[in-house]
Design an enzyme around this catalytic site. Sequence first.
Site, PDB file in Angstrom:
ATOM      1  N   ASN A 100       0.820  -1.200   0.000  1.00  0.00           N
ATOM      2  CA  ASN A 100       0.000   0.000   0.000  1.00  0.00           C
ATOM      3  C   ASN A 100       0.859   1.256   0.000  1.00  0.00           C
ATOM      4  OD1 ASN A 100      -2.108  -1.777   0.108  1.00  0.00           O
ATOM      5  ND2 ASN A 100      -2.412  -1.581   2.318  1.00  0.00           N
ATOM      6  N   ASP A 102      -0.561   4.291   1.012  1.00  0.00           N
ATOM      7  CA  ASP A 102      -1.374   5.308   1.708  1.00  0.00           C
ATOM      8  C   ASP A 102      -0.786   5.752   3.044  1.00  0.00           C
ATOM      9  OD1 ASP A 102      -3.754   2.612   2.306  1.00  0.00           O
ATOM     10  OD2 ASP A 102      -1.958   3.134   3.447  1.00  0.00           O
ATOM     11  N   HIS A 117       5.827  -0.521  -2.706  1.00  0.00           N
ATOM     12  CA  HIS A 117       5.373   0.241  -3.882  1.00  0.00           C
ATOM     13  C   HIS A 117       5.429   1.740  -3.680  1.00  0.00           C
ATOM     14  CE1 HIS A 117       2.981  -3.561  -5.232  1.00  0.00           C
ATOM     15  NE2 HIS A 117       4.253  -3.627  -5.545  1.00  0.00           N
ATOM     16  N   CYS A 153       9.607  20.930 -11.280  1.00  0.00           N
ATOM     17  CA  CYS A 153      10.619  20.766 -10.226  1.00  0.00           C
ATOM     18  C   CYS A 153      11.416  22.059 -10.092  1.00  0.00           C
ATOM     19  CB  CYS A 153      11.546  19.615 -10.594  1.00  0.00           C
ATOM     20  SG  CYS A 153      12.959  19.442  -9.484  1.00  0.00           S
ATOM     21  N   GLY A 193      -5.289  -8.994   3.091  1.00  0.00           N
ATOM     22  CA  GLY A 193      -5.938  -8.048   2.186  1.00  0.00           C
ATOM     23  C   GLY A 193      -5.226  -7.824   0.882  1.00  0.00           C
ATOM     24  N   THR A 194      -4.713  -8.913   0.282  1.00  0.00           N
ATOM     25  CA  THR A 194      -4.125  -8.743  -1.048  1.00  0.00           C
ATOM     26  C   THR A 194      -4.604  -9.855  -1.974  1.00  0.00           C
ATOM     27  OG1 THR A 194      -2.086  -8.552  -2.347  1.00  0.00           O
ATOM     28  CG2 THR A 194      -1.991  -9.961  -0.398  1.00  0.00           C
ATOM     29  N   SER A 195      -4.839  -9.476  -3.227  1.00  0.00           N
ATOM     30  CA  SER A 195      -5.304 -10.464  -4.214  1.00  0.00           C
ATOM     31  C   SER A 195      -4.136 -11.322  -4.693  1.00  0.00           C
ATOM     32  CB  SER A 195      -5.940  -9.747  -5.409  1.00  0.00           C
ATOM     33  OG  SER A 195      -4.989  -8.851  -5.976  1.00  0.00           O
ATOM     34  N   PRO A 220     -11.487 -11.808   3.048  1.00  0.00           N
ATOM     35  CA  PRO A 220     -12.856 -12.343   2.960  1.00  0.00           C
ATOM     36  C   PRO A 220     -13.105 -13.116   1.672  1.00  0.00           C
ATOM     37  CG  PRO A 220     -12.847  -9.966   2.585  1.00  0.00           C
ATOM     38  CD  PRO A 220     -11.459 -10.349   3.001  1.00  0.00           C
TER      39      PRO A 220
HETATM   40  C1  BV8 Z   1       7.925  -4.879 -12.380  1.00  0.00           C
HETATM   41  C2  BV8 Z   1       1.416   1.497  -6.917  1.00  0.00           C
HETATM   42  C3  BV8 Z   1       9.575  -5.256 -13.878  1.00  0.00           C
HETATM   43  C4  BV8 Z   1       0.843   2.492  -7.830  1.00  0.00           C
HETATM   44  C5  BV8 Z   1       1.075  -0.704  -7.903  1.00  0.00           C
HETATM   45  C6  BV8 Z   1       4.855  -5.718 -18.255  1.00  0.00           C
HETATM   46  C7  BV8 Z   1       5.979  -4.928 -18.026  1.00  0.00           C
HETATM   47  C8  BV8 Z   1       6.624  -4.925 -16.795  1.00  0.00           C
HETATM   48  C9  BV8 Z   1       6.093  -5.668 -15.760  1.00  0.00           C
HETATM   49  C10 BV8 Z   1       4.964  -6.406 -15.987  1.00  0.00           C
HETATM   50  C11 BV8 Z   1       4.346  -6.481 -17.227  1.00  0.00           C
HETATM   51  N1  BV8 Z   1       3.261  -7.317 -17.130  1.00  0.00           N
HETATM   52  C12 BV8 Z   1       3.186  -7.786 -15.880  1.00  0.00           C
HETATM   53  C13 BV8 Z   1       4.201  -7.246 -15.181  1.00  0.00           C
HETATM   54  C14 BV8 Z   1       4.480  -7.427 -13.827  1.00  0.00           C
HETATM   55  C15 BV8 Z   1       3.633  -6.388 -13.088  1.00  0.00           C
HETATM   56  C16 BV8 Z   1       2.459  -7.164 -12.561  1.00  0.00           C
HETATM   57  O1  BV8 Z   1       2.618  -7.889 -11.600  1.00  0.00           O
HETATM   58  N2  BV8 Z   1       1.289  -7.014 -13.211  1.00  0.00           N
HETATM   59  C17 BV8 Z   1       0.148  -7.806 -12.763  1.00  0.00           C
HETATM   60  C18 BV8 Z   1      -1.120  -6.941 -12.803  1.00  0.00           C
HETATM   61  C19 BV8 Z   1       0.039  -9.027 -13.655  1.00  0.00           C
HETATM   62  N3  BV8 Z   1       4.449  -5.836 -12.039  1.00  0.00           N
HETATM   63  C20 BV8 Z   1       5.082  -4.681 -12.230  1.00  0.00           C
HETATM   64  O2  BV8 Z   1       4.981  -3.980 -13.205  1.00  0.00           O
HETATM   65  C21 BV8 Z   1       6.018  -4.305 -11.094  1.00  0.00           C
HETATM   66  N4  BV8 Z   1       7.276  -3.969 -11.663  1.00  0.00           N
HETATM   67  O3  BV8 Z   1       7.601  -6.015 -12.525  1.00  0.00           O
HETATM   68  O4  BV8 Z   1       8.975  -4.352 -12.970  1.00  0.00           O
HETATM   69  C22 BV8 Z   1      10.782  -4.653 -14.343  1.00  0.00           C
HETATM   70  C23 BV8 Z   1      11.942  -5.384 -14.221  1.00  0.00           C
HETATM   71  C24 BV8 Z   1      13.092  -4.837 -14.682  1.00  0.00           C
HETATM   72  C25 BV8 Z   1      13.058  -3.572 -15.249  1.00  0.00           C
HETATM   73  C26 BV8 Z   1      11.880  -2.856 -15.347  1.00  0.00           C
HETATM   74  C27 BV8 Z   1      10.731  -3.393 -14.892  1.00  0.00           C
HETATM   75  C28 BV8 Z   1       5.474  -3.101 -10.353  1.00  0.00           C
HETATM   76  C29 BV8 Z   1       4.209  -3.502  -9.629  1.00  0.00           C
HETATM   77  C30 BV8 Z   1       3.738  -2.359  -8.758  1.00  0.00           C
HETATM   78  C31 BV8 Z   1       2.676  -1.600  -9.469  1.00  0.00           C
HETATM   79  N5  BV8 Z   1       2.167  -0.587  -8.577  1.00  0.00           N
HETATM   80  N6  BV8 Z   1       0.664   0.275  -7.085  1.00  0.00           N
HETATM   81  C32 BV8 Z   1      -0.528   2.900  -7.369  1.00  0.00           C
HETATM   82  O5  BV8 Z   1      -0.941   2.535  -6.257  1.00  0.00           O
HETATM   83  O6  BV8 Z   1      -1.173   3.602  -8.137  1.00  0.00           O
HETATM   84  S1  BV8 Z   1       0.170  -2.125  -8.036  1.00  0.00           S
HETATM   85  C33 BV8 Z   1      -1.212  -2.137  -7.075  1.00  0.00           C
HETATM   86  O7  BV8 Z   1      -1.572  -3.533  -6.959  1.00  0.00           O
HETATM   87  C34 BV8 Z   1      -1.059  -1.670  -5.651  1.00  0.00           C
HETATM   88  O8  BV8 Z   1       0.251  -1.424  -5.243  1.00  0.00           O
HETATM   89  C35 BV8 Z   1      -1.576  -2.845  -4.860  1.00  0.00           C
HETATM   90  O9  BV8 Z   1      -1.062  -2.923  -3.618  1.00  0.00           O
HETATM   91  C36 BV8 Z   1      -1.130  -3.942  -5.705  1.00  0.00           C
HETATM   92  C37 BV8 Z   1      -1.717  -5.288  -5.406  1.00  0.00           C
HETATM   93  O10 BV8 Z   1      -3.081  -5.133  -5.289  1.00  0.00           O
HETATM   94  P1  BV8 Z   1      -3.720  -5.523  -3.874  1.00  0.00           P
HETATM   95  O11 BV8 Z   1      -3.070  -4.726  -2.808  1.00  0.00           O
HETATM   96  O12 BV8 Z   1      -3.689  -6.977  -3.716  1.00  0.00           O
HETATM   97  O13 BV8 Z   1      -5.181  -4.960  -4.038  1.00  0.00           O
HETATM   98  P2  BV8 Z   1      -6.378  -5.665  -4.801  1.00  0.00           P
HETATM   99  O14 BV8 Z   1      -7.450  -4.643  -4.966  1.00  0.00           O
HETATM  100  O15 BV8 Z   1      -5.866  -6.391  -6.006  1.00  0.00           O
HETATM  101  O16 BV8 Z   1      -6.901  -6.799  -3.785  1.00  0.00           O
HETATM  102  C38 BV8 Z   1      -7.491  -6.406  -2.561  1.00  0.00           C
HETATM  103  C39 BV8 Z   1      -7.705  -7.677  -1.769  1.00  0.00           C
HETATM  104  O17 BV8 Z   1      -8.192  -7.316  -0.477  1.00  0.00           O
HETATM  105  C40 BV8 Z   1      -8.723  -8.615  -2.377  1.00  0.00           C
HETATM  106  O18 BV8 Z   1      -8.247  -9.933  -2.340  1.00  0.00           O
HETATM  107  C41 BV8 Z   1      -9.954  -8.472  -1.449  1.00  0.00           C
HETATM  108  O19 BV8 Z   1     -10.652  -9.692  -1.330  1.00  0.00           O
HETATM  109  C42 BV8 Z   1      -9.306  -8.119  -0.156  1.00  0.00           C
HETATM  110  N7  BV8 Z   1     -10.134  -7.326   0.761  1.00  0.00           N
HETATM  111  C43 BV8 Z   1     -11.098  -6.440   0.455  1.00  0.00           C
HETATM  112  N8  BV8 Z   1     -11.596  -5.911   1.596  1.00  0.00           N
HETATM  113  C44 BV8 Z   1     -10.903  -6.466   2.630  1.00  0.00           C
HETATM  114  C45 BV8 Z   1      -9.970  -7.375   2.103  1.00  0.00           C
HETATM  115  N9  BV8 Z   1      -9.138  -8.093   2.871  1.00  0.00           N
HETATM  116  C46 BV8 Z   1      -9.224  -7.920   4.199  1.00  0.00           C
HETATM  117  N10 BV8 Z   1     -10.089  -7.060   4.797  1.00  0.00           N
HETATM  118  C47 BV8 Z   1     -10.931  -6.327   4.042  1.00  0.00           C
HETATM  119  N11 BV8 Z   1     -11.810  -5.485   4.632  1.00  0.00           N
END
Ligand code: BV8
Length: 255
Positions: A100, A102, A117, A153, A193-195, A220
């Site tokens: 997160n 935040d 992140h 900047c 709380g992460t997918s 959940p």
């Molecule tokens: C990297 C910050 C490589 C910004 C975020 C093409 C090019 C490069 C990389 C990739 C590519 N294709 C795929 C990738 C890899 C990519 C990736 O993983 N993509 C996924 C979508 C497939 N990763 C990246 O790009 C990473 N960098 O790989 O670089 C590289 C290597 C060398 C050189 C150059 C590059 C960077 C990833 C970080 C991206 N930034 N956020 C912003 O916030 O705007 S990602 C974003 O998703 C957030 O950070 C978040 O934290 C993260 C994960 O999501 P979750 O936190 O899990 O949130 P989500 O909504 O998905 O799930 C919530 C969960 O909570 C659910 O399960 C729900 O059931 C549950 N919930 C709900 N309520 C509750 C609860 N649980 C408990 N209590 C509750 N009340």
Amino acid sequence: MLETVLAAIRGAHGVVVITGAGMSQESGVPTFRDARTGLWSQYDPSEFATEAAFRRHPSRVFGWYLWRWRVACQAMPHGGYGALVRLEHVFDDFLVVTQNVDGLHQRAGSRAVTELHGSLGAFRCLDEGHPFDAQLLVGIDVPEDGEVDPPACPACGSPIRPGVVWFGEVLPRAALKRATLAIEACDVVCVVGTSGLVYPAASLAWAAIERGRIVIEINPNPTPLTAHASVAWPANAGAALPLLADALGAQSRGA
Ligand code: BV8
């Protein structure tokens, strides 16, 4: 379920808690992938959470992050955050590894936090990475269309961007190393709380499983990790974590 979790975590020396957007959901900060309310159901990540998107539409992207930063600043950490602060004192080693951006863990008082992140409040310039004082943004309103021209900047003139890790950007090396070392050294990992869909952050929980660590998931909804976790607690973070802290806190006082 609480008894099962207590049996799994009792006696642990090192605990790592990995948190995602679900940890902030009960504080009013939207998650990303929840069907109705998730940010990605309203905003296309490729249009908002990549450097290319920022270069294409700086005002739209900057305005969106300014809005998200405002939402985060106005959010209050729910009881689950306070529970993690209490749990810091129950175990010899305790680290929160958060995806997160935040800042709610730190605002709640957690002292051992590593942000994989980045942070919404850590603005910097696009070209040189010069830090930019977020206080200079406090008075800027986000208009109806959500567009705010990023300031230039003062040091080099390049546009100011949010200090978060966008898709396609590498994670901060020190934060990832600290998280990886903590996972290697700990006894229990609690995934809250992460997918578990975003890498490399999501790989940390799998590394714990491969090393035979006890992995407790609090969510959940089911995730790819659920079937492989030692314990899967289908609960909200704000409900489960205080129950856990109360039970463990009582134990540590010999109650
Ligand atoms: C990297 C910050 C490589 C910004 C975020 C093409 C090019 C490069 C990389 C990739 C590519 N294709 C795929 C990738 C890899 C990519 C990736 O993983 N993509 C996924 C979508 C497939 N990763 C990246 O790009 C990473 N960098 O790989 O670089 C590289 C290597 C060398 C050189 C150059 C590059 C960077 C990833 C970080 C991206 N930034 N956020 C912003 O916030 O705007 S990602 C974003 O998703 C957030 O950070 C978040 O934290 C993260 C994960 O999501 P979750 O936190 O899990 O949130 P989500 O909504 O998905 O799930 C919530 C969960 O909570 C659910 O399960 C729900 O059931 C549950 N919930 C709900 N309520 C509750 C609860 N649980 C408990 N209590 C509750 N009340």
